[in-house]
Design a protein around this motif. Sequence first.
Motif, PDB file in Angstrom:
ATOM      1  N   PRO A  77       8.219  26.117  16.292  1.00  0.00           N
ATOM      2  CA  PRO A  77       7.588  25.794  16.149  1.00  0.00           C
ATOM      3  C   PRO A  77       7.551  24.797  14.324  1.00  0.00           C
ATOM      4  O   PRO A  77       7.522  24.639  13.579  1.00  0.00           O
ATOM      5  N   ARG A  78       9.380  26.130  13.827  1.00  0.00           N
ATOM      6  CA  ARG A  78       9.453  25.431  12.795  1.00  0.00           C
ATOM      7  C   ARG A  78      10.169  23.841  12.375  1.00  0.00           C
ATOM      8  O   ARG A  78      10.668  23.129  11.396  1.00  0.00           O
ATOM      9  N   GLN A  86       2.402  30.430  19.805  1.00  0.00           N
ATOM     10  CA  GLN A  86       2.878  29.884  20.047  1.00  0.00           C
ATOM     11  C   GLN A  86       4.797  30.470  19.204  1.00  0.00           C
ATOM     12  O   GLN A  86       4.070  30.584  17.962  1.00  0.00           O
ATOM     13  N   ARG A  87       5.253  31.505  19.407  1.00  0.00           N
ATOM     14  CA  ARG A  87       6.136  32.024  18.662  1.00  0.00           C
ATOM     15  C   ARG A  87       7.418  31.480  18.830  1.00  0.00           C
ATOM     16  O   ARG A  87       7.861  31.349  19.417  1.00  0.00           O
ATOM     17  N   ASP A  88       8.192  31.806  17.659  1.00  0.00           N
ATOM     18  CA  ASP A  88       9.662  31.589  17.783  1.00  0.00           C
ATOM     19  C   ASP A  88      10.273  32.666  17.503  1.00  0.00           C
ATOM     20  O   ASP A  88       9.813  33.992  17.208  1.00  0.00           O
ATOM     21  N   ALA A  89      10.930  32.018  18.225  1.00  0.00           N
ATOM     22  CA  ALA A  89      12.506  33.053  18.337  1.00  0.00           C
ATOM     23  C   ALA A  89      11.902  33.777  16.984  1.00  0.00           C
ATOM     24  O   ALA A  89      13.216  33.433  15.965  1.00  0.00           O
ATOM     25  N   VAL A  90      11.874  35.137  16.324  1.00  0.00           N
ATOM     26  CA  VAL A  90      12.217  36.165  14.646  1.00  0.00           C
ATOM     27  C   VAL A  90      13.576  37.003  14.881  1.00  0.00           C
ATOM     28  O   VAL A  90      13.446  37.903  16.214  1.00  0.00           O
ATOM     29  N   PRO A  91      14.946  36.660  14.770  1.00  0.00           N
ATOM     30  CA  PRO A  91      15.594  37.424  13.865  1.00  0.00           C
ATOM     31  C   PRO A  91      15.197  39.050  13.836  1.00  0.00           C
ATOM     32  O   PRO A  91      14.240  39.274  13.177  1.00  0.00           O
ATOM     33  N   ARG A 126       9.394  42.027   7.738  1.00  0.00           N
ATOM     34  CA  ARG A 126       7.994  42.206   7.472  1.00  0.00           C
ATOM     35  C   ARG A 126       7.091  42.732   7.490  1.00  0.00           C
ATOM     36  O   ARG A 126       6.297  43.192   7.302  1.00  0.00           O
ATOM     37  N   ARG A 165      14.822  37.129  -0.033  1.00  0.00           N
ATOM     38  CA  ARG A 165      14.173  35.893   0.595  1.00  0.00           C
ATOM     39  C   ARG A 165      14.619  34.075   0.550  1.00  0.00           C
ATOM     40  O   ARG A 165      15.232  33.418   1.094  1.00  0.00           O
TER      41      ARG A 165
END
Lengths: 278, 409
Positions: free
Chosen positions: B19-20, B182-187, B194, B306
């Motif tokens: 998505p990004r 839809q999910r991004d692969a989140v580290p 988060r 961040r």
Amino acid sequence: MKPVAFDYARPRTIADALELLDARPGAKILAGGQTLGPMLNLRLVQPELLIDITRITDLITVTETDDGVAIGACVTHASIEDGAIGGIASGHLDQVAAGIAYRAVRTRGTIGGSLTHADPAADWFAALLAFGAELEIAGTTGTRRIALDDFVKGAMETDLGPDELVTAVHIRKCGREARHGYHKICRKTGEFAEAIGAVTVEEKTGRFRLVAAGGSHAPVVFTDPSSLFRTADPLDVRSFDVDMTAAALRDAGMNADDYDLRLRAVAMQRAVKEAAQR
Amino acid sequence: MTRITLTVNGEKIERDVTPRTNLADFLREDLALTGTHVGCEHGICGACTVVIDGQIARSCITYAVTCDGAGVRTIEDFDDDPLMEKLRHAFSAEHALQCGYCTPGMLVAARDLIRRGSAGDEDAIRTGMSGNLCRCTGYVGIVKAIATVAGDHDVSREEISQADVLGPAPGPAAHDSLQNIQRDAVPPAAEKRRKERVAAPTLASPSDANVQTGEITQDGSFTKLTQTITVNHPRNAVWDLMADIEKVATCMPGVSLDGPVESNHVDGRMLVKLGPINADLKGEADIIRDPENWRGVIDGKGRDARSASLARGRVEYELAETDEGNGTLIAVSIAYSLAGPLAQFSRGAIVRDLVTRLASAFAQNLEARLEGREPDQDAQALDAGSLVFSVLWDRIRSYFARLLGRKPG
């Protein structure tokens, strides 16, 4: 210059969007992304989830109402520029839209997104404060309507709750004799303005709204600005007192230097001049 | 990864994207369409301008996933376009390019300008093209080239308007490959981050009659402002409270300490919210007190992990007796500087007003402390951001009320 990883959802109804917003506190609404996009790329905003509301049919509407027009939150600046809201205010708002950023931004940037972001230098903000526009807001507990004056709490701060969504902007139809003026001062075309003056005068109803905005300070709305004129005629530009207006802005709490205050007063003067010439 | 289906330069494309991923990167990296150039990556320079469903757009701030079902045209698709052909020749003839980096965006935007009939004269062309930056030519050649082509192009009505489109492309009618979120692969590190949420800071009821903010000045990278705070408590009491850093810290909206003060040094964090921006500044502070002169200095610095933004600040205060020893005048001078993306993005005055507002909130909370109240006693729980202008706003409202001869509501 790449955003953080985020999830993406594309709800088809307002209710679904609100449900997502409520369930995921780290979610951000994407209504066009022309401000959010840069902030995402700079990683100033790092959402867990982007909720893309640009395919919700109910948000992409222009509806005539009893007293004016309701513009859906996801209507773009470009379509307003091209005449989507018809003859409201004799095309004045079309011209305001045409002055927002650049065409390639206007085709995706939306009126609801812009107002929700509440940047004090944004065009819709100043122009619609002068119109006394109202916003329709949907939340998980119901809908409400609020005057833009009450919606804005300051620079980039609004009354919008974390589980709420701006769905439409209501603009009252002004009488035929109504006059509008809008003037912004910026170094480069399309940039966020350093100062904006916006005015609506309806002689018949006595409604007179004069707005100072732009830069980074919370906008100021004068609902009875007659004291800023040396004579009683609100459209007598020569009697508009720039020094007095700058002082009034300072009194109103605008913590800006003399130059910034004067810049706003001059933008207001030019807006009044434009209104008078119409 | 998200499956998207779209048409690019007439060809149907089906691909998985995160998505990004922005549209420009998708076109360049996934489809090898390198004619679209990436310049600023935040919607300023126009080099990445493409056409989405007939409308020009910035592909660096448009995410590929949002173009599911859309028709995208890049510079590569205009080889046989008659108007673009004229523009290409005119750009050559008028020396409208040198390094060529901005040229694909220039051409796409210029073609759109001419098609919409908005290239009437030099002024209109310069205004219409102001969203595309060129660092070589000085624009004279570009403007001339566009004027030449616009001069002999008949604008047809159907080319012009977006009035019947209303929303951003592709809109509700487009094909939609997406079913669920839809999910991004989140580290894993990001996932952990988060979960850490910082409690929203609080503020005492807003009334700042006892706070005066002086002029704001700039000294190199440092912004300086002074405030005088008058409190109805003797100097000794104020001085003692100021010694208790843990209590003082609770007076500052968004501040929390990571441990006790040891040898005049303390670690902590400050959460600042500004519109959609959340900055979580982690850092440290050194405290110096000079009892003989009733003066103190707090030097702090913090980093927002961040955004990789840095903040530095120095607060000096001096206590003077007023009201025959019953009151204290606290003269505070604050100097701060920001570096990194936060400084780049935030326009100076927004931060200035935020700091002013935080300082006022601090003063009110300090007085609450002196009166033995908890700072949040009468408070609405607010995030620091929404503190920013509420006092200013109140003042504005009371000003109007004065103008209108009404009491503030």
